[in-house]
Every structure is written in structure tokens, then in C-alpha cells.
Design a protein around this motif. Structure first.
Motif, PDB file in Angstrom:
ATOM      1  N   THR A 119      -1.357  -5.143 -10.929  1.00 28.75           N
ATOM      2  CA  THR A 119      -1.597  -3.713 -10.774  1.00 28.75           C
ATOM      3  C   THR A 119      -3.003  -3.323 -11.213  1.00 28.75           C
ATOM      4  O   THR A 119      -3.674  -4.027 -11.949  1.00 28.75           O
ATOM      5  CB  THR A 119      -0.567  -2.882 -11.563  1.00 28.75           C
ATOM      6  N   GLU A 120      -3.407  -2.153 -10.747  1.00 31.20           N
ATOM      7  CA  GLU A 120      -4.687  -1.532 -11.065  1.00 31.20           C
ATOM      8  C   GLU A 120      -5.869  -2.410 -10.687  1.00 31.20           C
ATOM      9  O   GLU A 120      -6.827  -2.574 -11.436  1.00 31.20           O
ATOM     10  CB  GLU A 120      -4.738  -1.099 -12.527  1.00 31.20           C
ATOM     11  N   ASN A 121      -5.784  -2.990  -9.494  1.00 35.52           N
ATOM     12  CA  ASN A 121      -6.863  -3.696  -8.830  1.00 35.52           C
ATOM     13  C   ASN A 121      -6.933  -3.139  -7.413  1.00 35.52           C
ATOM     14  O   ASN A 121      -6.230  -2.195  -7.082  1.00 35.52           O
ATOM     15  CB  ASN A 121      -6.574  -5.204  -8.805  1.00 35.52           C
ATOM     16  N   ASP A 122      -7.744  -3.703  -6.574  1.00 37.51           N
ATOM     17  CA  ASP A 122      -7.811  -3.269  -5.182  1.00 37.51           C
ATOM     18  C   ASP A 122      -7.467  -4.449  -4.281  1.00 37.51           C
ATOM     19  O   ASP A 122      -8.211  -4.808  -3.386  1.00 37.51           O
ATOM     20  CB  ASP A 122      -9.212  -2.728  -4.874  1.00 37.51           C
ATOM     21  N   LEU A 123      -6.310  -5.056  -4.542  1.00 37.78           N
ATOM     22  CA  LEU A 123      -5.861  -6.221  -3.796  1.00 37.78           C
ATOM     23  C   LEU A 123      -5.106  -5.799  -2.542  1.00 37.78           C
ATOM     24  O   LEU A 123      -4.518  -4.726  -2.494  1.00 37.78           O
ATOM     25  CB  LEU A 123      -4.972  -7.099  -4.679  1.00 37.78           C
ATOM     26  N   THR A 124      -5.122  -6.669  -1.557  1.00 38.89           N
ATOM     27  CA  THR A 124      -4.423  -6.420  -0.300  1.00 38.89           C
ATOM     28  C   THR A 124      -3.559  -7.631   0.022  1.00 38.89           C
ATOM     29  O   THR A 124      -3.593  -8.637  -0.678  1.00 38.89           O
ATOM     30  CB  THR A 124      -5.417  -6.197   0.851  1.00 38.89           C
ATOM     31  N   GLY A 125      -2.816  -7.523   1.088  1.00 38.64           N
ATOM     32  CA  GLY A 125      -2.015  -8.654   1.528  1.00 38.64           C
ATOM     33  C   GLY A 125      -0.590  -8.547   1.059  1.00 38.64           C
ATOM     34  O   GLY A 125      -0.085  -7.465   0.797  1.00 38.64           O
ATOM     35  N   SER A 126       0.047  -9.688   0.948  1.00 37.45           N
ATOM     36  CA  SER A 126       1.459  -9.737   0.616  1.00 37.45           C
ATOM     37  C   SER A 126       1.716 -10.637  -0.578  1.00 37.45           C
ATOM     38  O   SER A 126       0.952 -11.538  -0.868  1.00 37.45           O
ATOM     39  CB  SER A 126       2.254 -10.259   1.805  1.00 37.45           C
ATOM     40  N   VAL A 127       2.833 -10.376  -1.219  1.00 32.92           N
ATOM     41  CA  VAL A 127       3.289 -11.188  -2.333  1.00 32.92           C
ATOM     42  C   VAL A 127       4.157 -12.304  -1.760  1.00 32.92           C
ATOM     43  O   VAL A 127       4.946 -12.059  -0.841  1.00 32.92           O
ATOM     44  CB  VAL A 127       4.114 -10.310  -3.312  1.00 32.92           C
ATOM     45  N   PRO A 128       4.025 -13.543  -2.257  1.00 35.76           N
ATOM     46  CA  PRO A 128       4.885 -14.624  -1.753  1.00 35.76           C
ATOM     47  C   PRO A 128       6.366 -14.266  -1.857  1.00 35.76           C
ATOM     48  O   PRO A 128       6.801 -13.621  -2.802  1.00 35.76           O
ATOM     49  CB  PRO A 128       4.531 -15.804  -2.655  1.00 35.76           C
ATOM     50  N   ARG A 129       7.140 -14.702  -0.869  1.00 40.37           N
ATOM     51  CA  ARG A 129       8.532 -14.316  -0.714  1.00 40.37           C
ATOM     52  C   ARG A 129       9.388 -14.571  -1.954  1.00 40.37           C
ATOM     53  O   ARG A 129      10.292 -13.797  -2.237  1.00 40.37           O
ATOM     54  CB  ARG A 129       9.153 -15.018   0.490  1.00 40.37           C
ATOM     55  N   GLN A 130       9.136 -15.626  -2.725  1.00 40.62           N
ATOM     56  CA  GLN A 130      10.026 -15.904  -3.852  1.00 40.62           C
ATOM     57  C   GLN A 130       9.994 -14.799  -4.909  1.00 40.62           C
ATOM     58  O   GLN A 130      10.879 -14.711  -5.738  1.00 40.62           O
ATOM     59  CB  GLN A 130       9.737 -17.266  -4.496  1.00 40.62           C
TER      60      GLN A 130
END
Length: 157
Positions: A119-130
Motif C-alpha cells: 500500500t501507499e505506492n503507485d504500483l499497477t498490475g495484478s497480485v498473484p492468484r495465491q
């Protein structure tokens, strides 16, 4: 503590735990020599220091590390994919930095992580399914109810 990390840090070949939690007098960047600290089997905690620069890819060499706390610093740039080699991690905390880019797909190899805080970053994309069990509020809750990401990356791959 005050000052910057010396490059000689990598010479501490018997270091098992590095806990510098909230030492705002520490300034500057984290040297690449941190990757030589392969004897660390517990924490690498520099949460709340004033560390700047990018996260060294060499941290991926600390394969026996169980917790990585880099939160509340001034890291910028992307999250190194090499962190996906830290398969002994139970916790990775990168919150409150200036990290950008996508979450490395290599994080799918971190099966033992019970707490992942991005949290509190500027990340994009997806979290791995697990890590995807359910979503509530702005958190993505995983197997130990400790997976936290910002709402914009709650989509799971």
C-alpha cells in the motif's frame, strides 16, 4: 544511528538479523553490498529510516531471509523481480514508498508469504492468484489476512 550505510556492510558475514527499525538519522541509499549478507536468516528491517534510491536487486540473494521490512522510506522505481527468489519469506512490507511499475510476476513463487503489504505506492498490475481469497474495502485479503494492496491493483491474475 546517523549517517549512511557503509559499503562494508557486506563484510558482516555472520550477521543473522538486521534490525534498524525507525532510525530516521540513517540517510542515503542502500548499497548493493547488502546482497552479500546471505547469512541473514531472520529479519532485514530498515522500516522508517530515510533510505532513498532504488531497492537493490541484490536483495534477491538473501534467500534464507524470513521477513523483509522496507516500508516507510523513500525508495523509488520498480520492485525488483529478484525479490521473487526470497522463497523463505513469511512477510514482505514495501508500503509507504514511492514505488512504481507493476508487481513482479515472480512474486507467485513466494508461497510462504503470509503478509504482503504494498500500500501507499503507485504500483499497477495484478497480485498473484495465491494471494486472492476475497476483497474487502481497499485491502486484498489473502491466506493470513495480511495481504494489503491499494484498490487499483486488486485484480488477481
Amino acid at each position: 544511528l546517523t549517517g549512511s550505510f557503509p559499503t562494508e556492510l557486506g563484510l558482516l558475514s555472520y550477521l543473522e538479523d538486521a534490525d534498524l527499525y525507525y532510525n530516521p538519522g540513517i540517510v542515503g541509499w542502500l548499497p548493493t553490498e547488502v546482497g552479500l549478507l546471505t547469512s541473514i536468516t531472520e529479519d532485514f528491517d530498515i522500516e522508517g529510516c530515510n533510505v532513498t534510491g532504488t531497492i537493490p536487486t541484490e536483495l534477491g540473494n538473501l534467500v534464507n531471509l524470513t521477513t523483509l521490512w522496507l516500508s516507510d522510506n523513500k525508495f523509488h522505481g520498480s520492485v525488483p523481480s529478484e525479490l521473487g527468489r526470497l522463497v523463505s519469506l513469511s512477510r514482505i512490507d514495501l508500503e509507504k514508498n514511492d514505488l512504481t511499475g507493476s508487481i513482479p510476476s515472480e512474486f507467485e513463487h513466494l508461497f510462504d508469504v503470509g503478509v504482503l503489504d504494498l500500500t501507499e505506492n503507485d504500483l499497477t498490475g495484478s497480485v498473484p492468484r495465491q494471494y486472492c481469497v476475497n476483497t474487502e474495502n481497499s485491502d486484498l485479503t489473502g491466506k493470513s489476512s495480511g495481504i494489503r494492496v491499494d484498490r487499483n491493483i486488486c485484480n488477481c491474475t
